[in-house]
Design a protein around this motif. Structure first.
Motif, PDB file in Angstrom:
ATOM      1  N   GLU A 154      59.961  68.972  14.445  1.00 58.90           N
ATOM      2  CA  GLU A 154      60.924  68.285  13.905  1.00 58.90           C
ATOM      3  C   GLU A 154      61.695  67.352  14.940  1.00 58.90           C
ATOM      4  OE1 GLU A 154      60.442  71.233  13.059  1.00 58.90           O
ATOM      5  OE2 GLU A 154      60.514  71.289  11.007  1.00 58.90           O
ATOM      6  N   ARG A 155      61.913  68.052  16.184  1.00 60.57           N
ATOM      7  CA  ARG A 155      62.657  67.576  17.122  1.00 60.57           C
ATOM      8  C   ARG A 155      62.005  66.649  18.070  1.00 60.57           C
ATOM      9  NH1 ARG A 155      65.779  73.019  19.996  1.00 60.57           N
ATOM     10  NH2 ARG A 155      66.960  73.356  18.201  1.00 60.57           N
ATOM     11  N   LEU A 156      60.585  66.768  17.977  1.00 60.97           N
ATOM     12  CA  LEU A 156      59.638  65.910  18.626  1.00 60.97           C
ATOM     13  C   LEU A 156      59.658  64.488  17.699  1.00 60.97           C
ATOM     14  CD1 LEU A 156      57.410  65.050  20.676  1.00 60.97           C
ATOM     15  CD2 LEU A 156      55.918  66.005  19.142  1.00 60.97           C
ATOM     16  N   LEU A 157      59.897  64.651  16.192  1.00 59.11           N
ATOM     17  CA  LEU A 157      59.921  63.666  15.373  1.00 59.11           C
ATOM     18  C   LEU A 157      61.482  62.626  15.874  1.00 59.11           C
ATOM     19  CD1 LEU A 157      58.558  64.820  12.121  1.00 59.11           C
ATOM     20  CD2 LEU A 157      57.559  63.164  13.676  1.00 59.11           C
ATOM     21  N   GLU A 158      62.295  63.297  16.224  1.00 56.61           N
ATOM     22  CA  GLU A 158      63.619  62.884  16.269  1.00 56.61           C
ATOM     23  C   GLU A 158      63.457  61.902  17.676  1.00 56.61           C
ATOM     24  OE1 GLU A 158      66.148  66.183  16.914  1.00 56.61           O
ATOM     25  OE2 GLU A 158      66.372  66.794  14.705  1.00 56.61           O
ATOM     26  N   VAL A 159      62.604  62.462  18.844  1.00 53.30           N
ATOM     27  CA  VAL A 159      62.625  61.581  19.896  1.00 53.30           C
ATOM     28  C   VAL A 159      61.838  60.543  19.568  1.00 53.30           C
ATOM     29  CG1 VAL A 159      61.223  61.983  22.004  1.00 53.30           C
ATOM     30  CG2 VAL A 159      62.658  63.689  21.475  1.00 53.30           C
ATOM     31  N   LYS A 160      60.764  60.762  18.832  1.00 53.10           N
ATOM     32  CA  LYS A 160      59.920  59.520  18.568  1.00 53.10           C
ATOM     33  C   LYS A 160      60.677  58.370  17.883  1.00 53.10           C
ATOM     34  CE  LYS A 160      55.362  61.698  18.826  1.00 53.10           C
ATOM     35  NZ  LYS A 160      54.256  62.231  17.914  1.00 53.10           N
ATOM     36  N   GLU A 161      61.683  58.783  16.874  1.00 57.38           N
ATOM     37  CA  GLU A 161      62.230  57.768  16.181  1.00 57.38           C
ATOM     38  C   GLU A 161      63.036  56.988  16.845  1.00 57.38           C
ATOM     39  OE1 GLU A 161      62.463  60.331  11.783  1.00 57.38           O
ATOM     40  OE2 GLU A 161      64.456  59.749  12.821  1.00 57.38           O
ATOM     41  N   ALA A 162      63.661  57.649  18.051  1.00 58.17           N
ATOM     42  CA  ALA A 162      64.781  57.296  18.841  1.00 58.17           C
ATOM     43  C   ALA A 162      64.224  55.831  19.903  1.00 58.17           C
ATOM     44  CB  ALA A 162      65.413  58.124  19.625  1.00 58.17           C
ATOM     45  N   ASP A 163      63.017  55.632  19.598  1.00 58.18           N
ATOM     46  CA  ASP A 163      62.389  54.455  20.470  1.00 58.18           C
ATOM     47  C   ASP A 163      62.800  54.698  21.921  1.00 58.18           C
ATOM     48  OD1 ASP A 163      60.834  52.551  21.025  1.00 58.18           O
ATOM     49  OD2 ASP A 163      62.039  50.871  20.192  1.00 58.18           O
ATOM     50  N   ILE A 164      62.533  55.767  22.417  1.00 61.40           N
ATOM     51  CA  ILE A 164      62.911  56.089  23.920  1.00 61.40           C
ATOM     52  C   ILE A 164      62.177  55.356  24.896  1.00 61.40           C
ATOM     53  CG2 ILE A 164      63.628  58.405  23.661  1.00 61.40           C
ATOM     54  CD1 ILE A 164      60.693  59.190  24.627  1.00 61.40           C
ATOM     55  N   CYS A 165      61.198  54.461  24.723  1.00 62.16           N
ATOM     56  CA  CYS A 165      60.527  53.470  25.417  1.00 62.16           C
ATOM     57  C   CYS A 165      61.001  52.132  25.142  1.00 62.16           C
ATOM     58  CB  CYS A 165      59.058  53.796  25.763  1.00 62.16           C
ATOM     59  SG  CYS A 165      58.779  55.613  26.622  1.00 62.16           S
ATOM     60  N   SER A 166      62.086  51.822  24.445  1.00 64.57           N
ATOM     61  CA  SER A 166      62.062  50.355  24.102  1.00 64.57           C
ATOM     62  C   SER A 166      62.534  49.527  25.249  1.00 64.57           C
ATOM     63  CB  SER A 166      63.472  50.448  23.160  1.00 64.57           C
ATOM     64  OG  SER A 166      64.661  50.615  24.080  1.00 64.57           O
ATOM     65  N   SER A 167      62.532  48.240  25.109  1.00 64.54           N
ATOM     66  CA  SER A 167      62.666  47.343  26.349  1.00 64.54           C
ATOM     67  C   SER A 167      63.840  47.600  27.191  1.00 64.54           C
ATOM     68  CB  SER A 167      62.129  45.914  25.984  1.00 64.54           C
ATOM     69  OG  SER A 167      63.234  45.541  24.797  1.00 64.54           O
ATOM     70  N   ASN A 168      64.766  47.734  26.027  1.00 63.77           N
ATOM     71  CA  ASN A 168      66.281  47.929  26.744  1.00 63.77           C
ATOM     72  C   ASN A 168      66.434  49.303  27.447  1.00 63.77           C
ATOM     73  OD1 ASN A 168      67.576  45.725  25.795  1.00 63.77           O
ATOM     74  ND2 ASN A 168      68.236  46.372  23.966  1.00 63.77           N
ATOM     75  N   ILE A 169      65.543  50.350  27.079  1.00 62.19           N
ATOM     76  CA  ILE A 169      65.794  51.511  27.907  1.00 62.19           C
ATOM     77  C   ILE A 169      64.985  51.319  29.294  1.00 62.19           C
ATOM     78  CG2 ILE A 169      65.047  54.140  28.024  1.00 62.19           C
ATOM     79  CD1 ILE A 169      67.307  54.031  25.991  1.00 62.19           C
ATOM     80  N   ASP A 170      63.544  50.750  28.730  1.00 59.07           N
ATOM     81  CA  ASP A 170      62.582  50.772  29.908  1.00 59.07           C
ATOM     82  C   ASP A 170      63.190  49.848  31.215  1.00 59.07           C
ATOM     83  OD1 ASP A 170      60.236  52.365  30.225  1.00 59.07           O
ATOM     84  OD2 ASP A 170      59.348  50.355  30.582  1.00 59.07           O
ATOM     85  N   PHE A 171      64.085  48.972  30.731  1.00 59.19           N
ATOM     86  CA  PHE A 171      64.506  48.084  31.704  1.00 59.19           C
ATOM     87  C   PHE A 171      65.116  48.955  32.907  1.00 59.19           C
ATOM     88  CE2 PHE A 171      68.252  45.927  33.761  1.00 59.19           C
ATOM     89  CZ  PHE A 171      67.631  44.652  34.127  1.00 59.19           C
ATOM     90  N   PHE A 172      65.747  50.198  32.950  1.00 55.45           N
ATOM     91  CA  PHE A 172      66.577  50.854  33.880  1.00 55.45           C
ATOM     92  C   PHE A 172      65.293  51.684  34.648  1.00 55.45           C
ATOM     93  CE2 PHE A 172      69.857  49.468  31.048  1.00 55.45           C
ATOM     94  CZ  PHE A 172      70.585  48.871  32.057  1.00 55.45           C
ATOM     95  N   ARG A 173      64.260  51.886  34.004  1.00 57.42           N
ATOM     96  CA  ARG A 173      63.015  52.583  34.790  1.00 57.42           C
ATOM     97  C   ARG A 173      62.908  52.248  36.295  1.00 57.42           C
ATOM     98  NH1 ARG A 173      59.067  55.773  32.457  1.00 57.42           N
ATOM     99  NH2 ARG A 173      59.076  54.915  30.598  1.00 57.42           N
ATOM    100  N   GLY A 174      63.104  53.007  37.181  1.00 54.27           N
ATOM    101  CA  GLY A 174      63.012  52.631  38.527  1.00 54.27           C
ATOM    102  C   GLY A 174      64.396  51.985  39.167  1.00 54.27           C
ATOM    103  N   LYS A 175      65.230  51.586  38.369  1.00 53.55           N
ATOM    104  CA  LYS A 175      66.423  51.055  38.791  1.00 53.55           C
ATOM    105  C   LYS A 175      67.613  52.256  38.764  1.00 53.55           C
ATOM    106  CE  LYS A 175      65.415  46.410  36.934  1.00 53.55           C
ATOM    107  NZ  LYS A 175      64.504  46.635  36.023  1.00 53.55           N
ATOM    108  N   ILE A 176      67.401  53.156  38.188  1.00 53.08           N
ATOM    109  CA  ILE A 176      68.093  54.305  38.266  1.00 53.08           C
ATOM    110  C   ILE A 176      67.370  55.506  38.505  1.00 53.08           C
ATOM    111  CG2 ILE A 176      69.985  53.266  36.655  1.00 53.08           C
ATOM    112  CD1 ILE A 176      68.867  55.027  34.328  1.00 53.08           C
ATOM    113  N   SER A 177      68.069  56.571  38.980  1.00 55.59           N
ATOM    114  CA  SER A 177      67.459  57.765  39.248  1.00 55.59           C
ATOM    115  C   SER A 177      66.646  58.123  38.197  1.00 55.59           C
ATOM    116  CB  SER A 177      68.119  58.767  39.988  1.00 55.59           C
ATOM    117  OG  SER A 177      69.145  59.360  38.678  1.00 55.59           O
ATOM    118  N   ASP A 178      65.534  59.006  38.380  1.00 53.46           N
ATOM    119  CA  ASP A 178      64.746  59.515  37.493  1.00 53.46           C
ATOM    120  C   ASP A 178      65.521  60.533  36.448  1.00 53.46           C
ATOM    121  OD1 ASP A 178      62.518  58.333  38.465  1.00 53.46           O
ATOM    122  OD2 ASP A 178      61.505  60.056  39.433  1.00 53.46           O
TER     123      ASP A 178
END
Lengths: 294, 77
Positions: free
Chosen positions: A89-113
Protein backbone atom coordinates in the motif's frame (compact mmCIF):
# COMPACT_ATOMS: atom_id res chain seq x y z
CA UNK A 1 4.78 -24.62 -14.59
CA UNK A 2 4.10 -21.04 -13.51
CA UNK A 3 3.66 -20.63 -9.79
CA UNK A 4 0.16 -19.16 -10.22
CA UNK A 5 -1.07 -22.23 -12.08
CA UNK A 6 0.51 -24.51 -9.49
CA UNK A 7 -1.03 -22.44 -6.71
CA UNK A 8 -4.46 -22.52 -8.34
CA UNK A 9 -4.37 -26.27 -8.89
CA UNK A 10 -3.29 -26.84 -5.31
CA UNK A 11 -6.06 -24.65 -3.86
CA UNK A 12 -8.67 -26.35 -6.07
CA UNK A 13 -7.35 -29.73 -4.94
CA UNK A 14 -7.54 -28.95 -1.21
CA UNK A 15 -10.83 -27.09 -1.56
CA UNK A 16 -12.80 -30.32 -1.90
CA UNK A 17 -15.13 -30.16 1.08
CA UNK A 18 -12.72 -27.96 3.06
CA UNK A 19 -12.64 -24.51 1.49
CA UNK A 20 -15.38 -22.29 0.14
CA UNK A 21 -12.98 -21.59 -2.73
CA UNK A 22 -14.61 -21.81 -6.16
CA UNK A 23 -12.47 -20.98 -9.17
CA UNK A 24 -10.76 -22.66 -12.08
CA UNK A 25 -7.15 -22.42 -13.14
CA UNK A 26 -7.89 -20.28 -16.23
CA UNK A 27 -9.76 -17.78 -14.08
CA UNK A 28 -6.77 -17.53 -11.78
CA UNK A 29 -4.52 -16.55 -14.68
CA UNK A 30 -6.00 -13.02 -14.41
CA UNK A 31 -4.93 -12.64 -10.79
CA UNK A 32 -2.60 -9.69 -10.16
CA UNK A 33 -2.53 -9.62 -6.37
CA UNK A 34 -2.46 -12.36 -3.78
CA UNK A 35 -3.23 -11.73 -0.13
CA UNK A 36 -2.31 -14.46 2.34
CA UNK A 37 -3.54 -14.72 5.92
CA UNK A 38 -5.67 -11.57 5.95
CA UNK A 39 -9.03 -13.36 5.90
CA UNK A 40 -10.70 -16.40 7.40
CA UNK A 41 -11.75 -17.82 4.04
CA UNK A 42 -10.20 -18.37 0.62
CA UNK A 43 -11.83 -16.69 -2.38
CA UNK A 44 -11.19 -14.67 -5.53
CA UNK A 45 -12.27 -11.02 -5.66
CA UNK A 46 -11.91 -9.66 -9.18
CA UNK A 47 -8.13 -9.86 -9.80
CA UNK A 48 -7.18 -10.55 -6.21
CA UNK A 49 -6.76 -14.04 -4.81
CA UNK A 50 -7.33 -14.16 -1.07
CA UNK A 51 -5.85 -17.18 0.67
CA UNK A 52 -7.54 -17.39 4.03
CA UNK A 53 -6.70 -19.06 7.30
CA UNK A 54 -8.85 -22.03 6.21
CA UNK A 55 -6.14 -22.95 3.69
CA UNK A 56 -3.40 -22.51 6.29
CA UNK A 57 -4.79 -24.68 9.08
CA UNK A 58 -3.20 -27.88 7.80
CA UNK A 59 0.63 -28.11 8.30
CA UNK A 60 0.99 -30.08 5.08
CA UNK A 61 -0.87 -27.39 3.15
CA UNK A 62 1.33 -24.68 4.69
CA UNK A 63 4.42 -26.65 3.68
CA UNK A 64 3.20 -26.96 0.09
CA UNK A 65 2.26 -23.26 -0.09
CA UNK A 66 5.70 -22.36 1.23
CA UNK A 67 7.29 -24.36 -1.59
CA UNK A 68 5.06 -22.69 -4.19
CA UNK A 69 5.93 -19.20 -2.95
CA UNK A 70 9.59 -20.16 -2.88
CA UNK A 71 9.43 -20.89 -6.59
CA UNK A 72 7.59 -17.59 -7.21
CA UNK A 73 10.49 -15.53 -5.89
CA UNK A 74 13.23 -17.78 -7.20
CA UNK A 75 15.92 -15.78 -9.07
CA UNK A 76 15.22 -17.85 -12.20
CA UNK A 77 11.50 -17.06 -12.18
CA UNK A 78 10.99 -13.51 -10.79
CA UNK A 79 7.23 -13.94 -11.04
CA UNK A 80 6.28 -12.15 -7.85
CA UNK A 81 7.45 -9.82 -5.15
CA UNK A 82 6.53 -10.12 -1.52
CA UNK A 83 4.96 -7.48 0.67
CA UNK A 84 4.35 -7.30 4.40
CA UNK A 85 3.50 -4.65 7.02
CA UNK A 86 1.53 -2.52 4.48
CA UNK A 87 4.60 -2.30 2.23
CA UNK A 88 2.51 -2.74 -0.94
CA UNK A 89 0.00 0.00 0.00
CA UNK A 90 2.80 2.39 0.87
CA UNK A 91 4.62 1.65 -2.37
CA UNK A 92 1.44 2.52 -4.28
CA UNK A 93 1.23 5.82 -2.37
CA UNK A 94 4.78 6.60 -3.48
CA UNK A 95 4.07 5.73 -7.12
CA UNK A 96 0.88 7.83 -7.15
CA UNK A 97 2.76 10.90 -5.96
CA UNK A 98 4.82 11.12 -9.15
CA UNK A 99 8.12 11.46 -7.31
CA UNK A 100 10.01 11.78 -10.58
CA UNK A 101 7.87 14.54 -12.12
CA UNK A 102 9.71 17.28 -14.02
CA UNK A 103 9.12 19.78 -11.21
CA UNK A 104 10.74 17.46 -8.67
CA UNK A 105 13.44 16.20 -10.99
CA UNK A 106 14.46 19.79 -11.75
CA UNK A 107 16.15 19.89 -8.34
CA UNK A 108 18.12 16.65 -8.78
CA UNK A 109 21.80 17.51 -8.46
CA UNK A 110 20.96 21.14 -7.59
CA UNK A 111 20.26 20.36 -3.95
CA UNK A 112 21.85 17.73 -1.71
CA UNK A 113 20.86 14.08 -2.11
CA UNK A 114 19.28 14.19 1.34
CA UNK A 115 17.20 17.27 0.53
CA UNK A 116 16.19 15.69 -2.77
CA UNK A 117 14.82 12.58 -1.06
CA UNK A 118 13.00 14.82 1.45
CA UNK A 119 11.56 16.73 -1.51
CA UNK A 120 10.30 13.47 -3.01
CA UNK A 121 8.80 12.62 0.37
CA UNK A 122 7.14 16.05 0.41
CA UNK A 123 5.39 15.18 -2.85
CA UNK A 124 4.02 11.99 -1.25
CA UNK A 125 2.81 13.99 1.77
CA UNK A 126 1.17 16.62 -0.43
CA UNK A 127 -0.53 13.94 -2.51
CA UNK A 128 -1.91 12.37 0.68
CA UNK A 129 -3.34 15.75 1.75
CA UNK A 130 -4.89 16.27 -1.68
CA UNK A 131 -6.51 12.84 -1.46
CA UNK A 132 -7.90 13.79 1.95
CA UNK A 133 -5.83 11.21 3.79
CA UNK A 134 -4.57 13.54 6.50
CA UNK A 135 -3.66 10.81 9.05
CA UNK A 136 -1.35 9.10 6.53
CA UNK A 137 0.12 12.45 5.45
CA UNK A 138 0.84 13.30 9.09
CA UNK A 139 2.35 9.86 9.69
CA UNK A 140 4.76 10.18 6.74
CA UNK A 141 5.66 13.74 7.71
CA UNK A 142 6.32 12.73 11.31
CA UNK A 143 8.47 9.77 10.18
CA UNK A 144 10.53 12.02 7.89
CA UNK A 145 11.01 14.79 10.46
CA UNK A 146 12.06 12.20 13.04
CA UNK A 147 14.71 10.96 10.61
CA UNK A 148 16.00 14.25 9.17
CA UNK A 149 15.01 16.85 11.76
CA UNK A 150 13.44 20.29 11.45
CA UNK A 151 14.92 20.82 7.99
CA UNK A 152 12.60 18.10 6.66
CA UNK A 153 9.65 19.86 8.27
CA UNK A 154 10.60 23.09 6.49
CA UNK A 155 11.06 21.43 3.10
CA UNK A 156 7.73 19.59 3.37
CA UNK A 157 5.95 22.83 4.34
CA UNK A 158 7.61 24.84 1.58
CA UNK A 159 6.72 22.19 -1.00
CA UNK A 160 3.13 22.00 0.26
CA UNK A 161 2.80 25.73 -0.41
CA UNK A 162 4.36 25.31 -3.89
CA UNK A 163 7.47 27.35 -3.00
CA UNK A 164 9.71 24.99 -4.93
CA UNK A 165 7.69 25.58 -8.12
CA UNK A 166 6.86 29.26 -7.67
CA UNK A 167 9.97 30.62 -5.94
CA UNK A 168 12.98 28.32 -5.88
CA UNK A 169 12.80 27.03 -9.45
CA UNK A 170 12.43 30.55 -10.97
CA UNK A 171 15.15 31.75 -8.61
CA UNK A 172 17.58 29.14 -9.93
CA UNK A 173 16.64 29.93 -13.52
CA UNK A 174 17.09 33.70 -13.01
CA UNK A 175 20.48 33.19 -11.41
CA UNK A 176 21.60 30.64 -13.99
CA UNK A 177 20.60 32.98 -16.85
CA UNK A 178 23.04 35.59 -15.59
CA UNK A 179 25.80 33.24 -16.72
CA UNK A 180 27.92 34.29 -13.75
CA UNK A 181 30.35 31.66 -12.55
CA UNK A 182 29.14 31.98 -8.97
CA UNK A 183 25.40 31.72 -9.76
CA UNK A 184 25.18 28.13 -8.58
CA UNK A 185 26.92 29.02 -5.31
CA UNK A 186 24.59 31.96 -4.82
CA UNK A 187 21.56 29.76 -5.38
CA UNK A 188 22.96 27.24 -2.93
CA UNK A 189 23.48 29.95 -0.31
CA UNK A 190 19.99 31.38 -0.77
CA UNK A 191 18.41 27.96 -0.85
CA UNK A 192 20.07 27.02 2.42
CA UNK A 193 18.80 30.19 4.09
CA UNK A 194 15.26 29.64 2.87
CA UNK A 195 15.16 25.96 3.77
CA UNK A 196 16.89 26.22 7.12
CA UNK A 197 14.94 29.26 8.28
CA UNK A 198 11.78 29.04 6.15
CA UNK A 199 12.69 32.67 5.77
CA UNK A 200 9.71 33.92 3.83
CA UNK A 201 7.02 31.85 5.38
CA UNK A 202 5.26 31.19 8.63
CA UNK A 203 2.95 28.21 8.83
CA UNK A 204 0.35 28.39 11.56
CA UNK A 205 -0.81 25.10 13.07
CA UNK A 206 -3.85 24.28 15.15
CA UNK A 207 -1.66 23.42 18.12
CA UNK A 208 -0.40 27.03 18.38
CA UNK A 209 -2.22 29.61 20.46
CA UNK A 210 -2.75 33.13 19.14
CA UNK A 211 -0.04 34.39 21.51
CA UNK A 212 2.41 31.76 20.23
CA UNK A 213 1.67 32.73 16.62
CA UNK A 214 2.29 36.39 17.53
CA UNK A 215 5.60 35.57 19.28
CA UNK A 216 6.77 33.32 16.44
CA UNK A 217 5.92 35.95 13.86
CA UNK A 218 7.78 38.68 15.77
CA UNK A 219 10.78 36.35 15.98
CA UNK A 220 10.64 35.66 12.24
CA UNK A 221 10.28 39.36 11.49
CA UNK A 222 13.58 40.03 13.24
CA UNK A 223 15.32 37.16 11.39
CA UNK A 224 13.98 38.39 8.07
CA UNK A 225 15.05 41.98 8.77
CA UNK A 226 18.60 40.71 9.32
CA UNK A 227 18.50 39.17 5.83
CA UNK A 228 16.99 42.31 4.33
CA UNK A 229 13.76 40.48 3.57
CA UNK A 230 10.69 42.61 4.26
CA UNK A 231 7.91 40.37 3.12
CA UNK A 232 6.54 37.40 5.00
CA UNK A 233 3.83 35.04 3.90
CA UNK A 234 1.67 33.62 6.65
CA UNK A 235 -0.18 30.44 5.83
CA UNK A 236 -2.93 28.64 7.70
CA UNK A 237 -5.58 26.05 7.10
CA UNK A 238 -8.74 25.55 9.22
CA UNK A 239 -11.04 28.25 10.56
CA UNK A 240 -9.28 28.58 13.92
CA UNK A 241 -5.95 29.27 12.18
CA UNK A 242 -7.55 31.77 9.81
CA UNK A 243 -8.98 33.66 12.82
CA UNK A 244 -5.63 33.58 14.61
CA UNK A 245 -3.81 34.96 11.57
CA UNK A 246 -6.36 37.74 11.04
CA UNK A 247 -6.15 38.79 14.71
CA UNK A 248 -2.35 38.75 14.79
CA UNK A 249 -2.09 40.76 11.56
CA UNK A 250 -4.47 43.41 12.95
CA UNK A 251 -2.33 43.64 16.09
CA UNK A 252 0.85 44.11 14.01
CA UNK A 253 -0.80 46.84 11.96
CA UNK A 254 -1.78 48.63 15.19
CA UNK A 255 1.81 48.32 16.41
CA UNK A 256 3.01 49.75 13.05
CA UNK A 257 5.28 46.72 12.55
CA UNK A 258 3.53 46.13 9.27
CA UNK A 259 3.64 48.71 6.52
CA UNK A 260 0.17 49.24 5.04
CA UNK A 261 -2.59 46.70 4.65
CA UNK A 262 -1.56 43.08 4.10
CA UNK A 263 -2.34 41.31 0.88
CA UNK A 264 -4.71 38.60 2.01
CA UNK A 265 -5.76 35.69 -0.15
CA UNK A 266 -8.47 33.70 1.56
CA UNK A 267 -10.45 30.82 0.16
CA UNK A 268 -12.73 28.87 2.45
CA UNK A 269 -10.71 27.83 5.46
CA UNK A 270 -7.34 28.51 3.86
CA UNK A 271 -5.54 31.82 4.13
CA UNK A 272 -2.30 33.38 2.95
CA UNK A 273 -1.55 36.81 4.32
CA UNK A 274 1.43 38.59 2.83
CA UNK A 275 2.70 41.34 5.09
CA UNK A 276 5.25 44.00 4.27
CA UNK A 277 7.38 45.14 7.17
CA UNK A 278 7.75 48.82 7.92
CA UNK A 279 11.28 50.12 7.59
CA UNK A 280 13.32 51.04 10.65
CA UNK A 281 16.43 53.14 10.88
CA UNK A 282 19.49 51.03 10.09
CA UNK A 283 17.55 48.38 8.17
CA UNK A 284 19.12 46.80 5.12
CA UNK A 285 17.65 48.37 1.97
CA UNK A 286 14.39 46.58 1.32
CA UNK A 287 13.47 45.34 -2.09
CA UNK A 288 10.52 43.59 -3.59
CA UNK A 289 12.89 41.28 -5.39
CA UNK A 290 13.41 37.93 -3.70
CA UNK A 291 16.97 37.85 -5.06
CA UNK A 292 17.90 40.75 -2.80
CA UNK A 293 17.92 38.69 0.38
CA UNK A 294 21.58 37.77 0.18
CA UNK B 1 4.68 -9.02 -11.75
CA UNK B 2 2.31 -10.35 -9.10
CA UNK B 3 2.37 -8.90 -5.59
CA UNK B 4 1.95 -11.34 -2.74
CA UNK B 5 0.99 -9.73 0.57
CA UNK B 6 1.36 -11.66 3.80
CA UNK B 7 -0.61 -10.75 6.91
CA UNK B 8 -1.40 -12.27 10.29
CA UNK B 9 0.08 -15.69 10.91
CA UNK B 10 1.06 -15.99 7.23
CA UNK B 11 3.99 -13.60 7.77
CA UNK B 12 5.83 -16.58 9.18
CA UNK B 13 5.12 -18.49 5.98
CA UNK B 14 6.81 -15.72 3.99
CA UNK B 15 10.00 -15.86 6.05
CA UNK B 16 10.04 -19.65 5.77
CA UNK B 17 9.69 -19.39 1.99
CA UNK B 18 12.66 -17.02 2.03
CA UNK B 19 14.64 -19.28 4.37
CA UNK B 20 14.91 -16.53 6.98
CA UNK B 21 14.70 -16.73 10.78
CA UNK B 22 15.05 -14.27 13.65
CA UNK B 23 18.10 -14.16 15.95
CA UNK B 24 18.17 -13.47 19.69
CA UNK B 25 18.25 -9.70 19.13
CA UNK B 26 15.26 -9.77 16.82
CA UNK B 27 17.09 -9.35 13.50
CA UNK B 28 16.43 -11.44 10.41
CA UNK B 29 19.11 -14.03 9.68
CA UNK B 30 19.72 -16.76 7.11
CA UNK B 31 18.11 -19.92 8.49
CA UNK B 32 20.92 -22.07 7.12
CA UNK B 33 23.57 -19.69 8.52
CA UNK B 34 22.11 -17.99 11.60
CA UNK B 35 25.24 -15.90 12.14
CA UNK B 36 24.59 -14.16 8.84
CA UNK B 37 22.18 -11.28 9.36
CA UNK B 38 20.06 -10.10 6.44
CA UNK B 39 21.20 -6.74 5.06
CA UNK B 40 19.16 -4.13 3.22
CA UNK B 41 20.50 -2.45 0.08
CA UNK B 42 21.77 0.35 2.35
CA UNK B 43 23.71 -2.19 4.38
CA UNK B 44 21.47 -2.08 7.44
CA UNK B 45 20.30 -5.01 9.54
CA UNK B 46 16.55 -5.44 9.50
CA UNK B 47 13.85 -6.74 11.86
CA UNK B 48 10.66 -8.46 10.66
CA UNK B 49 8.42 -5.53 11.65
CA UNK B 50 10.58 -3.17 9.53
CA UNK B 51 10.22 -5.11 6.27
CA UNK B 52 7.98 -3.61 3.58
CA UNK B 53 8.89 -5.29 0.29
CA UNK B 54 11.08 -8.20 -0.76
CA UNK B 55 12.33 -7.61 -4.28
CA UNK B 56 11.80 -10.42 -6.77
CA UNK B 57 14.55 -12.77 -7.65
CA UNK B 58 17.30 -11.34 -5.57
CA UNK B 59 15.76 -11.37 -2.10
CA UNK B 60 16.62 -7.72 -1.54
CA UNK B 61 14.80 -6.51 1.54
CA UNK B 62 13.25 -3.02 1.38
CA UNK B 63 12.24 -1.37 4.64
CA UNK B 64 8.68 -0.09 4.93
CA UNK B 65 9.73 3.48 5.79
CA UNK B 66 8.94 6.12 3.19
CA UNK B 67 12.53 6.92 2.25
CA UNK B 68 13.39 3.28 1.52
CA UNK B 69 10.25 2.90 -0.59
CA UNK B 70 10.99 6.10 -2.54
CA UNK B 71 14.50 4.83 -3.34
CA UNK B 72 13.00 1.49 -4.41
CA UNK B 73 10.32 3.15 -6.58
CA UNK B 74 12.91 5.47 -8.15
CA UNK B 75 14.89 2.42 -9.26
CA UNK B 76 11.76 0.94 -10.85
CA UNK B 77 10.80 4.10 -12.79
Amino acid sequence: MGFLKELGEFLIKISEGKLQFKADVHFLENVKDIKVGESNTTYVDNRTLIIGDDALSNPEAVKKLTQIFQSAIDPKNKQAYFSVNNGQERLLEVKEADICSSNIDFFRGKISDTDFIILQTASVVKNMYIKGNQPEANRIKHETVERYGKRANNIINLYAESYFDTTLKPLYEILYETGDADSVDIFDKMYRIIVSEEVFTLFVSTTQTEEQVYDKLKEKIEVNRSYGAYKINIHGINKSNVDKINNVVVKLIEEKVVDGMPNIIQKGHAIMAQIKLSKREGDVDPSDDVVSII
Amino acid sequence: MISVTFGGKAKRLMYEALNKSVDGEGYLVETLNPKQRVLTKDGEFIKPNEVGIVRPGSQIFIKKDIVSLIKFASDLI
